[in-house]
Write a protein that holds these residues in place. Structure first.
Motif, PDB file in Angstrom:
ATOM      1  N   THR A 192       8.173  11.425   5.211  1.00 37.73           N
ATOM      2  CA  THR A 192       6.824  10.920   4.948  1.00 37.73           C
ATOM      3  C   THR A 192       6.065  11.849   4.013  1.00 37.73           C
ATOM      4  OG1 THR A 192       6.771   9.885   7.136  1.00 37.73           O
ATOM      5  CG2 THR A 192       4.657  10.184   6.019  1.00 37.73           C
ATOM      6  N   PHE A 219       4.705  10.887   0.145  1.00 36.33           N
ATOM      7  CA  PHE A 219       3.327  11.061  -0.300  1.00 36.33           C
ATOM      8  C   PHE A 219       3.264  12.040  -1.472  1.00 36.33           C
ATOM      9  CE2 PHE A 219       2.048   8.776   3.413  1.00 36.33           C
ATOM     10  CZ  PHE A 219       0.785   8.300   3.124  1.00 36.33           C
ATOM     11  N   GLY A 233       4.355  10.122  -4.455  1.00 33.77           N
ATOM     12  CA  GLY A 233       3.338   9.150  -4.836  1.00 33.77           C
ATOM     13  C   GLY A 233       2.175   9.776  -5.572  1.00 33.77           C
ATOM     14  N   LYS A 275       2.047   7.446  -9.164  1.00 37.92           N
ATOM     15  CA  LYS A 275       0.878   6.781  -9.749  1.00 37.92           C
ATOM     16  C   LYS A 275       1.031   6.514 -11.238  1.00 37.92           C
ATOM     17  CE  LYS A 275      -1.490  11.270 -10.097  1.00 37.92           C
ATOM     18  NZ  LYS A 275      -2.570  12.088  -9.512  1.00 37.92           N
ATOM     19  N   GLN A 307      -1.859   0.099  -3.321  1.00 38.00           N
ATOM     20  CA  GLN A 307      -1.135   1.299  -3.769  1.00 38.00           C
ATOM     21  C   GLN A 307      -0.165   1.837  -2.716  1.00 38.00           C
ATOM     22  OE1 GLN A 307      -5.246   2.461  -6.010  1.00 38.00           O
ATOM     23  NE2 GLN A 307      -4.038   4.184  -5.343  1.00 38.00           N
ATOM     24  N   PHE A 308       0.096   1.004  -1.706  1.00 42.58           N
ATOM     25  CA  PHE A 308       0.979   1.448  -0.630  1.00 42.58           C
ATOM     26  C   PHE A 308       1.666   0.241  -0.006  1.00 42.58           C
ATOM     27  CE2 PHE A 308       1.816   2.155   3.880  1.00 42.58           C
ATOM     28  CZ  PHE A 308       2.584   3.320   3.832  1.00 42.58           C
ATOM     29  N   SER A 356       2.363  -5.055   2.305  1.00 42.40           N
ATOM     30  CA  SER A 356       1.326  -4.049   2.083  1.00 42.40           C
ATOM     31  C   SER A 356       0.185  -4.357   3.037  1.00 42.40           C
ATOM     32  CB  SER A 356       0.825  -4.091   0.632  1.00 42.40           C
ATOM     33  OG  SER A 356      -0.364  -3.319   0.500  1.00 42.40           O
ATOM     34  N   ARG A 360       0.559   6.388  -5.597  1.00 40.12           N
ATOM     35  CA  ARG A 360       1.141   5.088  -5.261  1.00 40.12           C
ATOM     36  C   ARG A 360       2.466   5.318  -4.551  1.00 40.12           C
ATOM     37  NH1 ARG A 360      -0.255   0.114  -7.756  1.00 40.12           N
ATOM     38  NH2 ARG A 360      -2.119   0.252  -9.079  1.00 40.12           N
ATOM     39  N   ILE A 361       2.672   4.559  -3.476  1.00 39.86           N
ATOM     40  CA  ILE A 361       3.914   4.654  -2.705  1.00 39.86           C
ATOM     41  C   ILE A 361       4.449   3.249  -2.492  1.00 39.86           C
ATOM     42  CG2 ILE A 361       4.981   5.419  -0.556  1.00 39.86           C
ATOM     43  CD1 ILE A 361       2.667   7.424  -0.260  1.00 39.86           C
TER      44      ILE A 361
END
Length: 406
Positions: free
Chosen positions: A130, A134, A137, A142, A346-347, A357, A391-392
């Motif tokens: 995780t 992040f 991302g 992004k 964005q996720f 999402s 962004r992920i």
């Protein structure tokens, strides 16, 4: 009268956050029994929490700043990673509970089973994954632009527009950019599509028109044979910051409109143009922002004034809620609508046949192509980013649509 700030919700959230951390710490202690783990862990968590509260207070006074971004993103990463760790740890503990309850009926009686190191190890691996996601991302995701292509078929497309292509981007949010070289790669990808038409569907800036100034040289490079056209999004009006006066806010909006001209974009404000090819035409219309909960400014009737029901129409409208509320059932058929606004939050995940999402709980259709009532809507996932500086799974998008005649 100034509304009083309720401390009860803040207190509840704080208690839940520290309960989460206590549970996470119990799992970490299974992996590492060091006497230093407990004090180091709590010093970090308490320090980060106070830093976040301080950063929020400073942001209210000074506006968005680098310190707030660093602290808020660190807090977000830690919270997300701990939540993932806690979920997997909980699965293991629930299994232990089942075994313990089952032991009641055994000769030796009730007893707890120790935590499995293998299960805790797996939870910790997911914790690290995780954090890695992040980190990617924020540093790379992004600006990880993707070109997504669609071919759409229409029975009423004029023959001379068979094979006509357009490139769409949306939600630039120039005030969030920090890497001009990365942005330039996106611009190069746009021009590499060599589409007949370029359209931008709103949110050029976060709040202030000045945010686009450092990137005028980038976006003004975009060229297409049939022109570059744009509309405004909800952020372009400056509604989310406090202005010294209404004239100052109006001046900001006018300056933004002038910057569209400098970019080479023809800004469509409740109006349309005719695109002519070989003696045939299609209508390109654009309206001011119309979105449920985000200002219903646009006037679709005005934008399509003096067009015929049989005309082939493409509509630029920033918010996809406009399509559901008015466009898909509009008396004069609008064959294709182009929107943005959602960013796909964005996720999320779009892989292995999955498309999810959290934004789906706010918008019925939040990315890609939708068709209903013989009409198409495309929702672009956004070129930029806002709020979360990353962004992920939902990557910045350059859409290319080819129009084909059935």
């Amino acid at each position: 009268m100034k509304r009083k700030l309720s401390l009860l919700p803040i207190l509840i959230i704080t208690l839940l956050f520290f309960a989460l951390n206590a549970y996470v710490l119990s799992g970490l202690q299974t992996l590492n029994g060091s006497a230093y783990l407990n004090p180091v862990f709590w010093i970090f968590i308490v320090g980060l929490t106070f830093a976040l509260f301080y950063a929020i207070q400073q942001m209210r006074i000074q506006g968005m700043n680098r310190f707030f971004q660093i602290v808020s993103h660190t807090f977000l990463i830690v919270f997300a990673a701990e939540t993932v760790f806690a979920i997997f740890l909980l699965f293991g503990d629930l299994y232990r509970l089942v075994l313990a309850l089952n032991s009641v009926f055994q000769p030796e009686g009730f007893h707890w089973v120790a935590r499995s190191n293998y299960w805790v190890d797996f939870a910790f691996v997911m914790f690290c994954v995780t954090i890695a996601l992040f980190a990617y991302g924020i540093t790379q995701g992004k600006y990880a632009y993707r070109v997504i292509k669609h071919t759409l078929y229409f029975e009423d497309l004029p023959e001379n527009f068979d094979g006509f292509t357009l490139t769409q981007i949306s939600d630039v949010h120039a005030g969030s950019f920090t890497n001009p070289k990365a942005v330039q790669k996106g611009i190069d990808m746009i021009n590499a599509q060599k589409s007949d038409l370029f359209v931008f569907t709103g949110d050029l800036v976060n709040n202030a028109s000045s945010e686009i100034i450092p990137y005028i040289g980038h976006f003004s490079q975009i060229k297409a044979p049939f022109g570059q056209f744009s509309v405004l999004g909800n952020h372009d009006y400056g509604d989310y910051v406090k202005w010294p006066s209404e004239p100052a806010k109006a001046q900001n909006l006018q300056q933004l409109k002038d910057y569209h001209k400098k970019l080479g974009f023809r800004l469509l404000l409740d109006e349309h143009v005719e695109l002519v090819k070989g003696g045939e035409k299609i209508i390109l219309a654009g309206i001011e922002n119309w979105g449920i909960g985000f200002g219903e400014r646009g006037d679709l009737d005005k934008a399509l004034q003096n067009t015929a029901a049989g005309d082939f129409k493409i509509l630029l409208s920033h918010d996809p809620s406009h399509w559901d509320a008015r466009v898909k059932n509009y008396p004069s058929k609008i064959q294709l609508s182009l929107a943005g606004h959602t960013h796909g939050m964005q996720f999320g995940i779009e892989a292995f046949g999955l498309k999810w999402s959290p934004v789906k709980y706010r918008y019925k259709h939040w990315a890609g192509i939708k068709t209903e009532n013989g009409r198409y809507l495309n929702v672009n996932r956004g070129f930029g980013f806002l709020g979360f500086s990353g962004r992920i799974g939902i990557w910045p998008e350059i859409t290319v649509i080819e129009l084909k005649r059935k």
